[in-house]
Design an enzyme around this catalytic site. Structure first.
Site, short mmCIF file in Angstrom:
data_model
loop_
_atom_site.label_atom_id
_atom_site.label_comp_id
_atom_site.label_asym_id
_atom_site.label_seq_id
_atom_site.Cartn_x
_atom_site.Cartn_y
_atom_site.Cartn_z
CG ASP A 99 52.80 45.90 24.87
OD1 ASP A 99 53.45 45.97 25.90
OD2 ASP A 99 53.15 47.07 24.00
CE LYS A 101 53.48 49.78 26.19
NZ LYS A 101 54.88 49.60 25.64
CG ASN A 104 49.71 49.96 25.27
OD1 ASN A 104 49.94 51.13 24.38
ND2 ASN A 104 50.23 48.78 24.79
#
Length: 245
Positions: A99, A101, A104
């Site tokens: 994840d 991105k 983050n």
């Protein structure tokens, strides 16, 4: 904190334990530090993590781009270099983030302990652990999901989904837009990501080395076998291109 209603599910508890374990493996990198994992008296599982003050990269870009600005290439290298090193360290240890991105990637207000942190290993895949993602599901955020991940076969996912997602992050930071716009019907997004030519970054940033488009082709390749095979190799080429700009 995992809500008590979810704590009753072994899958959710295992996922949180896996997140804590993965972040523990990355001690010494820019992954957010985990101090502990435990359960509250009422059975709710929780992680104790370092307290971070600042903003995520998405918020930072909104401020920079508000009046048409873009991040200087020197700042791009400063922010994303530690993220690249952390992802590479994870892959060497068998940990796939899944994840990666803008949201983050966290920029610290106080730089005494570094500029950035990589957050949210909740979708992490530990290659040495059992599968906990249900076949048919597609983990991640649509704008960053690799072509092979859209097929919904979690047992076929490897570290190259992070390579693709990190490539999307770099493209978005440099171009001011995503390579494939995510705010559309999902079938259109999937068709573009899995079938269409990769967009030209050089057309959006003529100030960059024109070879940046070759980098995009390899970073965002439809086939994982044609992609950069490691974050390290992706970053080495990108760093050379941006340092010439």
């Amino acid at each position: 904190m995992l809500h008590t209603s979810f704590a009753k599910s072994s899958a959710f508890t295992k996922r949180m334990q896996r997140e804590a374990r993965a972040m523990g493996k990355l001690a010494g990198t820019c992954a957010a530090q985990v101090m502990g994992f435990n359960k509250s008296p009422d059975g709710g599982a929780y992680l104790v993590m370092e307290c971070l003050v600042g903003e995520d990269l998405n918020q930072h870009l909104m401020t920079v781009e508000k009046d048409g600005g873009k991040l200087a290439t020197a700042e791009v290298l400063e922010i994303l270099g530690p993220i690249a090193s952390t992802l590479e360290a994870g892959h060497v240890r068998g940990v796939i983030h899944r994840d990666v991105k803008l949201g983050n990637i966290f920029l610290l207000r106080n730089r005494a302990r570094g500029r950035v942190r990589l957050l949210d290993f909740g979708l992490v895949k530990d290659l040495k652990a059992s599968l906990i993602t249900t076949p048919g599901t597609v983990p991640g955020s649509p704008a960053y999901i690799a072509p092979e991940a859209w097929r919904g076969n979690p047992d076929q996912i490897d570290h190259r989904v992070d390579v693709y997602a990190f490539g999307v992050v770099v493209f978005r930071v440099l171009a001011g837009r995503f390579p494939f716009a995510p705010n559309r019907p999902i079938h259109e997004v999937i068709r573009e990501v899995t079938e269409q030519p990769r967009p030209s970054l050089a057309a959006l940033r003529p100030d960059l080395d024109p070879r940046i488009d070759d980098w995009v082709e390899k970073a965002l390749a439809i086939s994982p076998d044609e992609r950069f095979q490691s974050i390290q190799s992706l970053w080495f080429v990108l760093e050379g291109l941006l340092n010439q700009g």
